[in-house]
Design an enzyme around this catalytic site. Structure first.
Site, PDB file in Angstrom:
ATOM      1  CD1 TRP A 291      53.350 -14.537 100.690  1.00 61.88           C
ATOM      2  CD2 TRP A 291      55.327 -13.694 101.247  1.00 61.88           C
ATOM      3  NE1 TRP A 291      53.607 -13.168 100.302  1.00 61.88           N
ATOM      4  CE2 TRP A 291      54.604 -12.674 100.424  1.00 61.88           C
ATOM      5  CE3 TRP A 291      56.765 -13.493 101.584  1.00 61.88           C
ATOM      6  CZ2 TRP A 291      55.302 -11.371 100.629  1.00 61.88           C
ATOM      7  CZ3 TRP A 291      57.178 -12.281 101.481  1.00 61.88           C
ATOM      8  CH2 TRP A 291      56.339 -11.341 100.875  1.00 61.88           C
ATOM      9  CD  GLU A 324      79.172  -5.567  96.179  1.00 59.98           C
ATOM     10  OE1 GLU A 324      78.089  -5.039  97.062  1.00 59.98           O
ATOM     11  OE2 GLU A 324      79.745  -4.885  95.357  1.00 59.98           O
ATOM     12  CD  GLU A 414      80.004  -3.373  92.133  1.00 57.21           C
ATOM     13  OE1 GLU A 414      80.324  -2.736  93.016  1.00 57.21           O
ATOM     14  OE2 GLU A 414      78.780  -4.044  92.058  1.00 57.21           O
TER      15      GLU A 414
END
Length: 535
Positions: A291, A324, A414
């Site tokens: 699923w 990350e 970042e």
């Protein structure tokens, strides 16, 4: 060959034992804030005692180290972490810092935390509490020969991982490659879920009003593009805004796309990209026909349709999914999901590139570096750093550069505070670009002061939008790499076939050169005078 190797290593050990220039400053001789204390109840410390426990958020220990000359020094700390593994911050001269994890131990031991640039004379080293709850005995510095600190960019990959990359992606990659080690590209994150946003008083507009310039690299996010989010609300103008941005600047801009991948678990009422807020299981997601697998494939297929619209107008994209993943805060991250995350990265790559023929991407890996890291599917490597100083972050840079065998460009994918560009240049730390986070990180002076932003965007070593060529080029690449090629590669490989060499593991090299730096020059002399051992 074995004998030759051990003669060489023995020489290193011998010289190390007769030379020592380590300079030590006791922690108790430093400046302690009022809540820190000097202890002496555990044996094994040097000097008159040791400092701890770093229980309070504002606990700072500051020592002054006297360097005999300007240059790079190894910095070590003798510590005791009997209360468990603790991460704390070390700040050098208020211009460089590292968050360092001190492993749990039961006795004082010296830990090498990296190599840092020190001025001749006085230098400050601060130990700041993050997790706290440990003790510091002393700080030590040891000079590193300047010869070994210069970085070599000649091994950087000349080709993208995708042999069918579009001409625009190749042109962008070559632009990144051509400027690496020469200039640093400016980047700015905009409002979440917006594409090319220049609203009044928002991030891009704020920078332009301050500096008269715009960042070369912009950033957007597929945060609202998974099916679970689209079922809740629509952002149909998202890609249209991106296409308008591309047309407005005639391709003279660089776009990075990250993906905060919102999903619901099987029995969840709400979607999230945070692991704590969703029960979605990445381990099941990489098993075909589950699923979870079918759910993520549906999302990938939809993302492919968006990227195809960008590819159709020749827009290259620096693509940063599963970001990350070294942390455990996102459902795809964390140590226990290292193998599954790498599998998902490969699945994402193969679905987009092989099945959907999305060839305008430069793939940026921002996460774990371990045995599972999918090196063969990575073009760029990103590091996220939020520091209390406008730092240089050389040791973090080197950690990733070395792991990828000096073949991948390293970028700040970042950052909070923008790095100190002049110090980066001085210390040979060439981040491919910086990417400042949005909102208060750029719109207030809490993290980046207005004067500092002005200086950065007008620095001759910083690339802004004004410096860019147009990347809007028609695709002429047909099943081949058109990147820069080294015409000598084949000849060099042939010439090297019959050469006899002694190879050392990189850990061995680091152990005697980086961690025992004061012997380097003498070792070089020894090699030259006894070179017949190596023939």
């Amino acid at each position: 060959m074995i004998l030759q190797k051990y003669i060489f290593l023995f020489s290193i050990i011998f010289i190390k034992n007769i030379i020592s220039e380590k300079i030590i400053t006791e922690a108790e001789d430093g400046k302690l804030n009022s809540k820190l204390s000097i202890f002496s109840n555990t044996n094994g410390y040097s000097g008159k005692g040791y400092v701890g426990k770093f229980e309070n958020d504002d606990d700072i220990l500051c020592v002054t180290m006297i360097a005999p000359s300007k240059g790079f020094y190894n910095i070590s700390i003798s510590y005791l972490a009997s209360m468990g593994t603790k991460t704390n911050e070390i700040v050098i001269n208020n211009i460089d810092s590292i968050e360092y994890e001190f492993q749990e131990n039961s006795h004082f031991e010296e830990e090498h935390i990296g190599s840092y640039f020190l001025n001749q004379g006085e230098n400050t080293i601060e130990f700041r509490k993050l997790w706290g709850w440990m003790f510091v005995d002393y700080f030590a510095i040891e000079k590193v020969p300047d010869e070994i600190m210069k970085l070599d960019f000649s091994k950087l990959d000349k080709n993208l991982t995708n042999p069918n990359a579009t001409s625009s992606a190749i042109k962008l990659y070559n632009f990144l490659l051509g400027n690496y080690g020469k200039r640093i590209i400016s980047g700015q994150t905009g409002k979440a879920g917006e594409f090319g946003n220049e609203d009044i008083n928002q991030e891009i507009d704020h920078i332009y009003k301050l500096t008269g310039k715009k960042p070369a690299l912009w950033n957007t996010d597929f945060i609202f593009k998974s099916k679970d989010v689209r079922d809740s609300f629509s952002t149909d103008d998202y890609i249209l805004n991106g296409l308008s941005w591309w047309e407005k600047y005639n391709g003279k801009g660089i776009m990075s796309i990250q993906w905060h991948w919102n999903v619901k678990g099987l029995n969840d009422d709400v979607y999230s990209f945070y692991a704590k807020n969703t029960t979605f299981n990445i381990e099941q997601a990489v098993i075909e026909n589950t699923w979870e697998y079918n759910k993520i494939v549906a999302d990938i297929n939809y993302i492919a349709s968006l990227l195809k619209k960008l590819q159709d107008v020749n827009m290259p994209v620096i693509f940063r999914p599963l970001h990350e993943n070294d942390g455990d805060w996102f459902w795809w991250g964390g140590l226990k999901h290292s193998k599954a995350c790498a599998k998902l990265w490969k699945l994402l790559y193969k679905k987009l590139v092989n099945e959907h023929k999305i060839n305008n991407l430069i793939w940026l890996w921002n996460g774990k570096i371990d045995k599972n890291t999918p090196k063969e599917y990575i073009d760029l490597v990103g590091v996220d750093i939020y520091s209390n100083v406008h730092g240089i972050f050389r040791n973090q840079y080197l950690k990733y550069f070395e792991f990828f065998d000096f073949k991948k460009m390293i970028v700040l994918s970042e950052n909070g505070k923008i790095p100190n560009i002049d110090k980066c240049v001085e210390q040979d730390v060439w981040w491919g670009y910086f990417m400042t986070w949005n909102l208060e990180y750029i719109l207030t002076e809490e993290y980046n002061e207005n004067d500092f932003i002005k200086n950065v965007y007008n620095n001759k070593y910083v690339i802004t939008m004004d410096d860019l060529p147009s990347f809007n080029v028609m695709n002429t690449n047909s099943n081949s790499n058109n990147n820069i090629q080294d015409s000598n590669n084949n000849n060099n490989n042939e010439d090297n076939k019959n050469k006899t060499t002694i190879e050392f593991n990189s850990d061995e090299i680091n152990s005697f050169v980086i961690k025992n730096p004061n012997i380097f020059s003498i070792i070089l002399s020894l090699i030259l005078t006894t070179k017949y051992f190596l023939i």
